[in-house]
Design a protein around this motif. Structure first.
Motif, mmCIF file in Angstrom:
data_model
loop_
_atom_site.group_PDB
_atom_site.id
_atom_site.type_symbol
_atom_site.label_atom_id
_atom_site.label_comp_id
_atom_site.label_asym_id
_atom_site.label_seq_id
_atom_site.Cartn_x
_atom_site.Cartn_y
_atom_site.Cartn_z
ATOM 1 N N GLN A 248 96.239 80.900 -26.272
ATOM 2 C CA GLN A 248 94.955 80.500 -26.850
ATOM 3 C C GLN A 248 95.018 79.100 -27.450
ATOM 4 O O GLN A 248 94.016 78.396 -27.484
ATOM 5 C CB GLN A 248 94.514 81.519 -27.911
ATOM 6 C CG GLN A 248 94.202 82.884 -27.327
ATOM 7 C CD GLN A 248 93.718 83.868 -28.378
ATOM 8 O OE1 GLN A 248 93.195 83.474 -29.412
ATOM 9 N NE2 GLN A 248 93.903 85.142 -28.119
ATOM 10 N N ARG A 249 96.197 78.689 -27.906
ATOM 11 C CA ARG A 249 96.342 77.342 -28.455
ATOM 12 C C ARG A 249 96.559 76.290 -27.371
ATOM 13 O O ARG A 249 96.391 75.099 -27.630
ATOM 14 C CB ARG A 249 97.504 77.292 -29.447
ATOM 15 C CG ARG A 249 97.246 78.057 -30.745
ATOM 16 C CD ARG A 249 98.311 77.696 -31.776
ATOM 17 N NE ARG A 249 99.660 77.980 -31.266
ATOM 18 C CZ ARG A 249 100.331 79.107 -31.491
ATOM 19 N NH1 ARG A 249 99.772 80.071 -32.207
ATOM 20 N NH2 ARG A 249 101.555 79.283 -31.011
ATOM 21 N N SER A 250 96.910 76.726 -26.193
ATOM 22 C CA SER A 250 97.227 75.776 -25.123
ATOM 23 C C SER A 250 95.958 75.137 -24.568
ATOM 24 O O SER A 250 94.832 75.563 -24.846
ATOM 25 C CB SER A 250 97.981 76.489 -23.997
ATOM 26 O OG SER A 250 97.127 77.434 -23.359
ATOM 27 N N VAL A 251 96.156 74.087 -23.764
ATOM 28 C CA VAL A 251 95.018 73.396 -23.138
ATOM 29 C C VAL A 251 94.253 74.329 -22.215
ATOM 30 O O VAL A 251 93.019 74.319 -22.175
ATOM 31 C CB VAL A 251 95.521 72.155 -22.374
ATOM 32 C CG1 VAL A 251 94.374 71.482 -21.630
ATOM 33 C CG2 VAL A 251 96.199 71.177 -23.319
ATOM 34 N N ASP A 252 94.964 75.181 -21.489
ATOM 35 C CA ASP A 252 94.299 76.094 -20.569
ATOM 36 C C ASP A 252 93.535 77.186 -21.311
ATOM 37 O O ASP A 252 92.483 77.635 -20.851
ATOM 38 C CB ASP A 252 95.336 76.719 -19.624
ATOM 39 C CG ASP A 252 96.023 75.659 -18.777
ATOM 40 O OD1 ASP A 252 95.317 74.851 -18.151
ATOM 41 O OD2 ASP A 252 97.269 75.634 -18.755
ATOM 42 N N GLY A 253 94.058 77.617 -22.446
ATOM 43 C CA GLY A 253 93.311 78.571 -23.258
ATOM 44 C C GLY A 253 92.034 77.955 -23.805
ATOM 45 O O GLY A 253 90.979 78.611 -23.842
ATOM 46 N N GLN A 254 92.096 76.692 -24.233
ATOM 47 C CA GLN A 254 90.890 76.008 -24.691
ATOM 48 C C GLN A 254 89.911 75.789 -23.538
ATOM 49 O O GLN A 254 88.693 75.849 -23.725
ATOM 50 C CB GLN A 254 91.274 74.674 -25.332
ATOM 51 C CG GLN A 254 92.121 74.819 -26.590
ATOM 52 C CD GLN A 254 92.585 73.482 -27.145
ATOM 53 O OE1 GLN A 254 92.197 72.430 -26.655
ATOM 54 N NE2 GLN A 254 93.442 73.535 -28.171
ATOM 55 N N TYR A 255 90.434 75.541 -22.354
ATOM 56 C CA TYR A 255 89.570 75.398 -21.170
ATOM 57 C C TYR A 255 88.792 76.691 -20.907
ATOM 58 O O TYR A 255 87.598 76.667 -20.620
ATOM 59 C CB TYR A 255 90.431 75.027 -19.973
ATOM 60 C CG TYR A 255 89.724 75.061 -18.647
ATOM 61 C CD1 TYR A 255 88.908 74.010 -18.234
ATOM 62 C CD2 TYR A 255 89.877 76.153 -17.788
ATOM 63 C CE1 TYR A 255 88.262 74.045 -17.006
ATOM 64 C CE2 TYR A 255 89.231 76.191 -16.566
ATOM 65 C CZ TYR A 255 88.426 75.131 -16.176
ATOM 66 O OH TYR A 255 87.783 75.169 -14.972
ATOM 67 N N LEU A 256 89.482 77.835 -21.036
ATOM 68 C CA LEU A 256 88.810 79.113 -20.845
ATOM 69 C C LEU A 256 87.744 79.335 -21.907
ATOM 70 O O LEU A 256 86.665 79.881 -21.630
ATOM 71 C CB LEU A 256 89.849 80.239 -20.865
ATOM 72 C CG LEU A 256 89.343 81.651 -20.573
ATOM 73 C CD1 LEU A 256 88.681 81.718 -19.208
ATOM 74 C CD2 LEU A 256 90.495 82.649 -20.646
ATOM 75 N N ARG A 257 88.009 78.890 -23.139
ATOM 76 C CA ARG A 257 87.018 79.018 -24.202
ATOM 77 C C ARG A 257 85.790 78.150 -23.921
ATOM 78 O O ARG A 257 84.657 78.537 -24.201
ATOM 79 C CB ARG A 257 87.648 78.640 -25.542
ATOM 80 C CG ARG A 257 86.790 79.021 -26.753
ATOM 81 C CD ARG A 257 87.503 78.713 -28.053
ATOM 82 N NE ARG A 257 88.787 79.390 -28.157
ATOM 83 C CZ ARG A 257 89.959 78.781 -28.117
ATOM 84 N NH1 ARG A 257 90.026 77.451 -27.984
ATOM 85 N NH2 ARG A 257 91.076 79.466 -28.221
ATOM 86 N N VAL A 258 85.995 76.966 -23.359
ATOM 87 C CA VAL A 258 84.869 76.095 -22.995
ATOM 88 C C VAL A 258 84.013 76.755 -21.905
ATOM 89 O O VAL A 258 82.785 76.690 -21.934
ATOM 90 C CB VAL A 258 85.382 74.721 -22.533
ATOM 91 C CG1 VAL A 258 84.256 73.902 -21.901
ATOM 92 C CG2 VAL A 258 85.993 73.963 -23.699
ATOM 93 N N LEU A 259 84.661 77.406 -20.941
ATOM 94 C CA LEU A 259 83.908 78.117 -19.902
ATOM 95 C C LEU A 259 83.044 79.212 -20.505
ATOM 96 O O LEU A 259 81.918 79.448 -20.060
ATOM 97 C CB LEU A 259 84.865 78.720 -18.875
ATOM 98 C CG LEU A 259 85.682 77.753 -18.009
ATOM 99 C CD1 LEU A 259 86.510 78.532 -17.001
ATOM 100 C CD2 LEU A 259 84.775 76.759 -17.305
ATOM 101 N N GLN A 260 83.575 79.876 -21.533
ATOM 102 C CA GLN A 260 82.801 80.928 -22.177
ATOM 103 C C GLN A 260 81.613 80.361 -22.947
ATOM 104 O O GLN A 260 80.496 80.894 -22.880
ATOM 105 C CB GLN A 260 83.699 81.727 -23.125
ATOM 106 C CG GLN A 260 82.986 82.878 -23.824
ATOM 107 C CD GLN A 260 83.867 83.525 -24.874
ATOM 108 O OE1 GLN A 260 84.494 82.830 -25.674
ATOM 109 N NE2 GLN A 260 83.937 84.849 -24.855
#
Length: 307
Positions: A248-260
């Motif tokens: 969740q702290r990683s760049v990919d976790g933040q990317y998934l949060r942006v998609l949401q």
């Protein structure tokens, strides 16, 4: 004184209003050509037609109905004659499908048996030449099923998909539906889990290895050429809560949060106490060469990551 006779004015008779339209008047007054009139008179003198017009119409209708009945009867007879042949061909096709299915099942069982035998021999060779590293190598290669703590990440399309209109980055590949999970989204999710410390990953039951590929075919997502359907369940073996927090702290976790937040894509992540992942269905070593004097080979495609 002589008287003059009275002068009488002669008034010409009034002409017909339609005198200037003699052709139209003739057509109106004589609507039937003389030839037709003569033919009708001659037919009347000869006694006319033997059958009145209403009777001729009824006979024509009866003939048409009889012809239609004959056609329908012939069609029904032909269908009844060909029905047994069609039923026989259909049954033959069903029997053939059954035989081919049984043969395919037998071949699949044989493949599974051979795969298990190859895996057992590989483990024996690894244990002989690798010692304690055999289990680690087998785990990283995806050659064996694994079990342990980890995380469960479920990703699904948006409930109400949005239509593209702003020319954002998700429309660069030509897709208009920005609320749908794409193959590149799954690639970032899986690579983010690897980088966050996952030891083994699977998507909808498909075990990922160093040679796995996530691609798109139309709107479908393929993992190793096998189509997946949403929701997409990603399981990863690792230190459960720590792995979830790191992702969740990683760049990919933040990317998934942006998609949401921007596109309504739904996801949930949770730490799991027990995660079970199957072995990879097939392992292909593309370029191996002997290492030292031992029998074990070294594959050049060994890095983690999913393209």
């Amino acid at each position: 004184m002589s008287q003059q006779p009275p002068v009488r004015s002669t008034v010409p008779p009034a002409s017909r209003p339609d005198a200037s339209m003699s052709l139209l008047t003739n057509v109106m007054d004589h609507s039937l050509d003389d030839g037709y009139a003569e033919a009708a008179a001659r037919r009347k003198e000869e006694g006319g037609s033997k059958l009145p017009s209403p009777l001729r119409a009824k006979l024509g209708l009866a003939a048409a109905l009889l012809l239609a009945a004959v056609v329908v009867t012939l069609g029904a007879a032909q269908a009844q004659i060909s029905a047994p042949t069609l039923a026989k061909e259909r049954q033959q096709l069903i029997d053939r499908i059954g035989r081919e299915t049984e043969a395919a099942d037998a071949l699949q069982k044989n493949v599974d048996t051979l795969r298990n035998a190859v895996g057992s021999k590989q483990r024996d060779v690894l244990e002989e030449h690798g010692g304690d590293k055999a289990d680690v190598v087998s785990l990283l290669a995806g050659a064996t099923a694994v079990q342990g703590p980890g995380v469960k990440l479920v990703v699904d399309d948006a409930k109400q998909t949005k239509q593209s209109g702003g020319g954002g980055p998700r429309e660069s590949t030509g897709f208009a539906d920005t609320g749908r999970v794409r193959d590149r989204d799954m690639q970032r999710i899986v690579n983010g889990l690897w980088q966050s410390g996952a030891e083994a990953v699977s998507v909808n039951g498909q075990r990922l290895t160093a040679l796995s590929a996530i691609r798109a075919a139309g709107d479908a997502i393929l993992v190793d050429n096998k189509p997946l359907v949403p929701p997409y369940t990603v399981l990863a073996v690792g230190d459960g809560q720590q792995l979830a927090n790191a992702f969740q702290r990683s760049v990919d976790g933040q990317y998934l949060r942006v998609l949401q937040q921007n596109y309504g894509i739904r996801y949930s992540i949770s730490a799991q106490g027990d995660v079970r992942l199957p072995a990879a269905p097939s392992l292909i070593v593309r370029n191996a060469q002997p290492q030292g004097g031992g029998a074990a080979g070294r594959a050049t495609d060994t890095g983690k990551g999913t393209s």
